[in-house]
Write a protein that holds these residues in place. Structure first.
Motif, PDB file in Angstrom:
ATOM      1  N   LEU A  22      -7.772  -0.578  -0.299  1.00  0.00           N
ATOM      2  CA  LEU A  22      -8.035   0.226   1.269  1.00  0.00           C
ATOM      3  C   LEU A  22      -9.352  -1.460   2.216  1.00  0.00           C
ATOM      4  O   LEU A  22      -9.254  -1.375   3.313  1.00  0.00           O
ATOM      5  CB  LEU A  22      -8.614   0.699   0.697  1.00  0.00           C
ATOM      6  CG  LEU A  22      -9.700   2.196   2.551  1.00  0.00           C
ATOM      7  CD1 LEU A  22      -8.688   2.281   3.145  1.00  0.00           C
ATOM      8  CD2 LEU A  22     -10.438   3.030   1.511  1.00  0.00           C
ATOM      9  N   GLY A  23      -9.412  -1.561   1.351  1.00  0.00           N
ATOM     10  CA  GLY A  23     -11.100  -3.042   1.827  1.00  0.00           C
ATOM     11  C   GLY A  23      -9.567  -4.077   2.201  1.00  0.00           C
ATOM     12  O   GLY A  23     -10.335  -4.484   3.700  1.00  0.00           O
ATOM     13  N   LEU A  24      -9.022  -4.131   1.891  1.00  0.00           N
ATOM     14  CA  LEU A  24      -7.810  -5.504   2.792  1.00  0.00           C
ATOM     15  C   LEU A  24      -7.435  -4.472   3.889  1.00  0.00           C
ATOM     16  O   LEU A  24      -7.654  -5.576   5.111  1.00  0.00           O
ATOM     17  CB  LEU A  24      -6.818  -6.043   1.767  1.00  0.00           C
ATOM     18  CG  LEU A  24      -7.074  -6.425   0.423  1.00  0.00           C
ATOM     19  CD1 LEU A  24      -5.804  -6.715  -0.006  1.00  0.00           C
ATOM     20  CD2 LEU A  24      -7.397  -7.832   0.808  1.00  0.00           C
ATOM     21  N   VAL A  25      -7.047  -3.402   4.285  1.00  0.00           N
ATOM     22  CA  VAL A  25      -6.869  -2.695   5.437  1.00  0.00           C
ATOM     23  C   VAL A  25      -7.722  -2.912   6.031  1.00  0.00           C
ATOM     24  O   VAL A  25      -7.569  -3.105   7.424  1.00  0.00           O
ATOM     25  CB  VAL A  25      -5.781  -1.877   5.183  1.00  0.00           C
ATOM     26  CG1 VAL A  25      -5.364  -1.561   6.475  1.00  0.00           C
ATOM     27  CG2 VAL A  25      -4.713  -1.828   4.063  1.00  0.00           C
ATOM     28  N   CYS A  46       0.750  -1.658  -0.092  1.00  0.00           N
ATOM     29  CA  CYS A  46       0.183   0.329   0.400  1.00  0.00           C
ATOM     30  C   CYS A  46       0.925   1.111  -0.301  1.00  0.00           C
ATOM     31  O   CYS A  46       0.071   2.362   0.012  1.00  0.00           O
ATOM     32  CB  CYS A  46      -1.042  -0.035   1.179  1.00  0.00           C
ATOM     33  SG  CYS A  46      -2.427  -1.220   1.008  1.00  0.00           S
ATOM     34  N   ALA A  47       2.426   0.859  -0.068  1.00  0.00           N
ATOM     35  CA  ALA A  47       2.608   2.838   0.098  1.00  0.00           C
ATOM     36  C   ALA A  47       2.382   3.313  -1.156  1.00  0.00           C
ATOM     37  O   ALA A  47       2.820   2.861  -1.587  1.00  0.00           O
ATOM     38  CB  ALA A  47       4.663   1.918   0.904  1.00  0.00           C
ATOM     39  N   ASP A  48       3.318   4.525  -0.811  1.00  0.00           N
ATOM     40  CA  ASP A  48       3.151   5.318  -1.412  1.00  0.00           C
ATOM     41  C   ASP A  48       1.606   6.059  -2.523  1.00  0.00           C
ATOM     42  O   ASP A  48       1.434   6.020  -3.496  1.00  0.00           O
ATOM     43  CB  ASP A  48       4.074   5.204  -2.428  1.00  0.00           C
ATOM     44  CG  ASP A  48       5.457   5.435  -1.732  1.00  0.00           C
ATOM     45  OD1 ASP A  48       5.286   6.372  -1.270  1.00  0.00           O
ATOM     46  OD2 ASP A  48       6.214   4.768  -2.130  1.00  0.00           O
ATOM     47  N   LEU A  49       0.423   5.026  -1.927  1.00  0.00           N
ATOM     48  CA  LEU A  49      -1.041   5.783  -2.457  1.00  0.00           C
ATOM     49  C   LEU A  49      -1.853   6.548  -2.290  1.00  0.00           C
ATOM     50  O   LEU A  49      -1.570   6.340  -0.800  1.00  0.00           O
ATOM     51  CB  LEU A  49      -1.392   3.910  -2.942  1.00  0.00           C
ATOM     52  CG  LEU A  49      -0.419   2.817  -3.832  1.00  0.00           C
ATOM     53  CD1 LEU A  49      -1.290   1.312  -3.283  1.00  0.00           C
ATOM     54  CD2 LEU A  49      -0.522   3.225  -5.168  1.00  0.00           C
ATOM     55  N   ASP A  50      -2.532   6.724  -3.501  1.00  0.00           N
ATOM     56  CA  ASP A  50      -3.115   8.045  -2.622  1.00  0.00           C
ATOM     57  C   ASP A  50      -4.412   7.858  -2.295  1.00  0.00           C
ATOM     58  O   ASP A  50      -4.542   5.724  -2.101  1.00  0.00           O
ATOM     59  CB  ASP A  50      -3.373   8.970  -3.431  1.00  0.00           C
ATOM     60  CG  ASP A  50      -3.777   8.599  -5.263  1.00  0.00           C
ATOM     61  OD1 ASP A  50      -4.603   7.763  -5.029  1.00  0.00           O
ATOM     62  OD2 ASP A  50      -3.551   9.357  -5.871  1.00  0.00           O
ATOM     63  N   ALA A  51      -5.617   8.134  -2.048  1.00  0.00           N
ATOM     64  CA  ALA A  51      -7.272   7.658  -1.703  1.00  0.00           C
ATOM     65  C   ALA A  51      -7.345   7.019  -2.617  1.00  0.00           C
ATOM     66  O   ALA A  51      -7.928   5.685  -2.470  1.00  0.00           O
ATOM     67  CB  ALA A  51      -7.754   8.962  -0.923  1.00  0.00           C
ATOM     68  N   GLU A  52      -7.441   7.326  -4.193  1.00  0.00           N
ATOM     69  CA  GLU A  52      -7.756   7.052  -4.941  1.00  0.00           C
ATOM     70  C   GLU A  52      -8.224   5.194  -5.367  1.00  0.00           C
ATOM     71  O   GLU A  52      -8.185   4.129  -5.611  1.00  0.00           O
ATOM     72  CB  GLU A  52      -8.513   7.629  -6.142  1.00  0.00           C
ATOM     73  CG  GLU A  52      -8.720   7.228  -7.051  1.00  0.00           C
ATOM     74  CD  GLU A  52      -8.552   6.340  -8.644  1.00  0.00           C
ATOM     75  OE1 GLU A  52      -9.113   5.271  -8.402  1.00  0.00           O
ATOM     76  OE2 GLU A  52      -6.401   6.525  -8.520  1.00  0.00           O
ATOM     77  N   GLN A  53      -6.114   5.202  -5.122  1.00  0.00           N
ATOM     78  CA  GLN A  53      -5.625   4.255  -5.894  1.00  0.00           C
ATOM     79  C   GLN A  53      -5.621   2.997  -4.545  1.00  0.00           C
ATOM     80  O   GLN A  53      -6.185   2.222  -4.988  1.00  0.00           O
ATOM     81  CB  GLN A  53      -3.951   4.330  -5.699  1.00  0.00           C
ATOM     82  CG  GLN A  53      -3.815   5.139  -7.037  1.00  0.00           C
ATOM     83  CD  GLN A  53      -2.476   5.697  -7.194  1.00  0.00           C
ATOM     84  OE1 GLN A  53      -1.871   6.190  -6.072  1.00  0.00           O
ATOM     85  NE2 GLN A  53      -1.235   5.564  -8.232  1.00  0.00           N
TER      86      GLN A  53
END
Length: 196
Positions: free
Chosen positions: A80-83, A59-66
């Motif tokens: 995000l769902g996985l987190v 998930c590193a260096d991704l914005d909210a959309e990504q």
């Protein structure tokens, strides 16, 4: 994926050659362990730690959309769902089962058992909250493991079945490993980063 002007058919994405440049970290900078542990407790704790770190790396260096980008319809799976899902999993096993706390779910509701995935929307506040919840649950889980006198310590599931800390740690490694495989594919779809 754009259609080819010549054929009108979807073009394949450019092939990425194997190189450290499109992987998450160079092996010399990888924060995960390389094994070599002497006792069972350390093996289980460190392998679980490495799986948790892997999710963070994906998930590193991704914005909210990504982070909220879905895999392929009709799937609601996203990084995000996985987190959010893993925060829920950590909470359920370590707070409720091992510590015996009567705590509510973080995301799931009676009306939406998949709210951890369904509510993963492209909002920086939602992303920040997910990471805070996940980190809090990981910290709690680590405290439970540190305080346990041995791996035979028992917890009780909602259905009354008993589980040992040993079995729970193995289960958590398996749970992260499965979802980190999903995270591999999700991240590759986002920006082509692969592996590890």
């Amino acid at each position: 994926m754009a259609d080819s002007p010549a054929t009108g058919k979807p073009e394949a994405p450019p092939a990425l050659g194997f190189a450290w440049s499109n992987m998450f970290v160079h092996p010399d900078e990888d924060p995960r362990s390389e094994g070599g542990f002497d006792d069972e407790r350390t093996v289980l704790v460190e392998y679980l730690r490495d799986q948790r770190l892997t999710l963070q790396l994906k998930c590193a260096d991704l914005d909210a959309e990504q982070m909220a980008r879905r895999a392929v319809p009709p799937s609601t799976m996203s990084l995000l769902g996985l987190v959010r899902h893993m925060a829920e999993v950590e909470r359920g096993w370590f707070r409720r089962v091992m510590a015996g706390e009567d705590v509510p779910d973080v995301y799931r509701t009676e009306n939406d058992r998949d709210a951890d995935f369904n509510g993963a929307v492209a909002d920086p506040g939602v992303v920040g909250e997910a990471w805070r919840n996940w980190r809090a649950e990981v910290e709690f889980a680590e405290q439970v493991v540190r305080r346990a006198s041995d791996l035979g310590v028992k917890g009780r599931k909602r259905n009354g079945e008993v589980i040992s800390l040993r079995e729970l740690l193995v289960h958590m490694i398996e749970e992260y490993a499965r979802h980190n495989g999903h995270a591999d594919l999700l991240r590759e779809l986002i920006d082509g980063r692969v592996g590890q």
